[in-house]
Design an enzyme around this catalytic site. Structure first.
Site, PDB file in Angstrom:
ATOM      1  N   ARG A  12       0.856  -1.193   0.000  1.00 13.01           N
ATOM      2  CA  ARG A  12       0.000   0.000   0.000  1.00 13.01           C
ATOM      3  C   ARG A  12       0.890   1.241   0.000  1.00 13.01           C
ATOM      4  O   ARG A  12       1.664   1.445   0.928  1.00 13.01           O
ATOM      5  CB  ARG A  12      -0.920  -0.010   1.232  1.00 13.01           C
ATOM      6  N   GLU A  36      -7.571   8.553   5.701  1.00  9.68           N
ATOM      7  CA  GLU A  36      -7.921   9.188   6.984  1.00  9.68           C
ATOM      8  C   GLU A  36      -8.384  10.639   6.850  1.00  9.68           C
ATOM      9  O   GLU A  36      -7.856  11.529   7.532  1.00  9.68           O
ATOM     10  CB  GLU A  36      -6.731   9.137   7.942  1.00  9.68           C
ATOM     11  N   ASN A  80      -7.940   1.941   9.346  1.00 15.22           N
ATOM     12  CA  ASN A  80      -6.637   2.174   9.988  1.00 15.22           C
ATOM     13  C   ASN A  80      -6.867   2.120  11.487  1.00 15.22           C
ATOM     14  O   ASN A  80      -7.522   3.007  12.048  1.00 15.22           O
ATOM     15  CB  ASN A  80      -6.077   3.547   9.616  1.00 15.22           C
ATOM     16  N   GLU A 115      -3.984  -0.038   7.861  1.00 13.00           N
ATOM     17  CA  GLU A 115      -2.843   0.318   8.726  1.00 13.00           C
ATOM     18  C   GLU A 115      -3.062  -0.243  10.121  1.00 13.00           C
ATOM     19  O   GLU A 115      -4.192  -0.209  10.644  1.00 13.00           O
ATOM     20  CB  GLU A 115      -2.680   1.846   8.873  1.00 13.00           C
TER      21      GLU A 115
HETATM   22  C1  BGC Z   1      -1.303   7.807   8.991  1.00  9.55           C
HETATM   23  C2  BGC Z   1       0.163   7.568   8.737  1.00  9.55           C
HETATM   24  C3  BGC Z   1       0.940   7.754  10.037  1.00  9.55           C
HETATM   25  C4  BGC Z   1       0.459   6.709  11.025  1.00  9.55           C
HETATM   26  C5  BGC Z   1       1.166   6.756  12.366  1.00  9.55           C
HETATM   27  C6  BGC Z   1      -1.811   7.262  10.307  1.00  9.55           C
HETATM   28  O1  BGC Z   1      -2.535   8.275  10.939  1.00  9.55           O
HETATM   29  O2  BGC Z   1      -2.074   7.359   7.906  1.00  9.55           O
HETATM   30  O3  BGC Z   1       0.589   8.432   7.729  1.00  9.55           O
HETATM   31  O4  BGC Z   1       2.302   7.688   9.849  1.00  9.55           O
HETATM   32  O5  BGC Z   1      -0.916   6.870  11.264  1.00  9.55           O
HETATM   33  O6  BGC Z   1       0.910   7.937  13.016  1.00  9.55           O
END
Ligand code: BGC
Length: 509
Positions: free
Chosen positions: A101, A192, A332, A405
């Protein structure tokens, strides 16, 4: 010599302490399940002025407002992935992932937005990256907007505040579908947008740094209104892009398109009705804010009631556009947290959950909700994953979910040994993957998992002070070194069955 012996003993002890991937079996996941790692353009690419790239909002923000970044640094070089992508693809191949991704840098592709030309060097770069991935059987899973956009659009439209940005995003997405859609089968419009709009327009911590008291002091902004205006434009931009993809590309290109939302799980602080309602409200302001309009055509009731005229309204024509929905939902998920009611109790509401009249609290009666991580307010609570997936499956018509994520942070000032021997991250990943595995066996509609992140990178306002990678990056030499978690993930991915599912996947999609 004594030091070397001590090191051997320490590593042996860590190896005993470190959980192995045994007990968690890739073969228990359905065939075609995507396992990958995630990154984003600004956080890893570097090459910020190379080959015709335009300035992005983050280039300008980090250069002009370096005080807003913990270590005052920026993503000019970051992981230098623009030049080292072949090495990074090799690392992924070694890990045994079948998907990657990443996001496209809008400012690299369209330096001046739709009124300028397409940067052919950018097309060539992403073509090379996609070719290298496919060559190794790694499916590209592409995000169009991961917090960075051409600075010129920030100036022209006030970023996402101006309705004009919708046409820009639609044009940008169309260029991407035309250029890469024959090979990219997984698209997500926005990463997000719920977290992004709060950080950019409520807390003033991301460009364009808008906020108002009590949330913060900025040169301009209205923390009670602007996040909702920007979000409205993002929701409608998502809808237009999905509509275009479905009408003009999906039948011939055969891919799918979704959106990625940041989702904490909110657990009531006490079993009082007011805290139970607070947790409900927090979820509504976090998840339903974007997904209700996308799936049901309007904002959730809680938000309409509490925000009244600060929340924009959809016209009937816009509601028709929203019917394009999304083929999948990207979740995420990093943490669960307690929700404390702030309608009837005194609270600190100058925070992320403030507009919902909720305060997020890490401890109940002095006991933390889970093992704390380096990121303030982020804890290791694997059960939260199960709960949030259930919530999303149940509320949104059992739409397929990808965990886009999930990851664990360390503070950079730890020693190299500590950073590499990341037992905490191994425990975290093991816990969350075990939860997902059991949820999937019980019927949860989850189709993939991406660890954040493939490698240490530029962590937005934290600069390089926090590390999320399963590969360590030395930012002076750009050397990549697998952490214990990287090896653990590789064992898990390659241990149970040869990773040759990409062919099946492509046939499935
Ligand atoms: C984001 C990433 C970030 C990760 C850790 C998410 O909010 O998509 O870009 O690095 O969290 O904070």
């Amino acid at each position: 010599m004594a030091a070397a012996t001590a090191m051997v003993i320490m590593l042996a002890a860590l190896a005993i302490l470190a959980p192995s991937a045994r007990g968690l079996d890739r073969a228990e996941f359905p065939p075609g399940f995507l396992f990958g790692a995630a990154t984003s353009s600004y956080q890893i690419e570097g090459a910020y002025l190379e080959d015709g790239k335009g300035l992005s909002n983050w280039d300008v923000f980090t250069h002009t407002q370096s005080r807003e970044i913990n270590d005052g640094r920026n993503g000019d070089v970051a992981d230098d992935h623009y030049h080292r992508y072949m090495e990074d693809v090799e690392i992924m191949h070694d890990l045994g992932v079948n998907s990657y991704r990443f996001s496209i840098s809008w400012a690299r592709l369209l330096p001046r937005g739709r009124l300028g030309g397409v940067n052919t060097a950018a097309i060539a770069f992403y073509d090379r990256l996609i070719a290298a991935l496919l060559e190794k059987g790694i499916e590209p899973f592409v995000t169009l907007h991961h917090f960075d956009l051409p600075h010129e659009l920030e100036t022209r439209y006030g970023g996402w505040l101006g309705a004009g940005i919708r046409e820009e995003f639609d044009y940008y997405a169309d260029v991407c579908f035309k250029a890469f859609g024959d090979r990219v089968k997984f698209w997500t419009t926005l990463n997000e947008p719920n977290l992004f709009t709060k950080f950019a327009y409520m807390l003033g911590m991301y460009p364009p740094k808008h906020c108002s008291p009590p949330f913060g002091t900025c040169n301009s902004g209205n923390s009670r209104r602007e996040p909702y205006v920007a979000a409205h434009n993002m929701i409608l931009s998502h809808a237009a892009v999905v509509d275009n993809y479905k009408r003009n590309y999906q039948a011939t290109q055969g891919g799918s398109i979704g959106i990625v939302i940041a989702m904490k799980w909110y657990e009531p602080l006490t079993n009082s009705t007011k805290d139970i309602l607070a947790a409900r409200r927090a979820l509504s302001f976090e998840v339903d804010w974007f997904l209700d309009p996308i799936f049901f055509g309007d904002y959730p009731r809680e938000m309409r009631e509490m925000l009244s005229s600060n929340l924009p309204k959809f016209t009937s024509e816009e509601k028709r556009l929203l019917q394009s929905k999304a083929d999948f939902i990207g979740v995420n998920h990093y943490t669960a947290i307690y929700a404390k009611d702030c309608i009837s109790s005194p609270c600190d509401i100058k925070t992320y959950e403030g507009n919902a009249m909720v305060q997020a609290v890490g401890e109940r009666d002095g006991v933390a909700i889970g093992r704390p991580t380096a990121f303030h307010g982020y804890y290791d609570v694997p059960e939260g994953m199960d709960l949030i997936v259930k919530y999303v499956n149940q509320r949104y018509e059992n739409t397929p979910v990808y965990i886009t994520e999930n990851g664990y942070s360390q503070l950079s000032h730890n020693s190299m040994e500590d950073l590499i021997n990341d037992v905490g991250r191994v425990n975290y990943l093991q816990g969350y993957l075990t939860c997902i595995s059991s949820a999937v066996r019980k019927g949860a509609n989850v189709h993939g998992y991406f660890v954040w992140s493939l490698m240490d990178n530029f962590e937005w306002g934290f600069g390089f002070t926090v590390r999320f990678g399963i590969y360590h990056v030395d930012f002076e030499t750009q050397e990549r070194t697998p952490k214990m978690s990287g090896k653990w993930y590789r064992d898990f991915l390659t241990g149970s069955r040869p990773v040759d599912q990409a062919q099946t996947l492509r046939a499935d999609s």
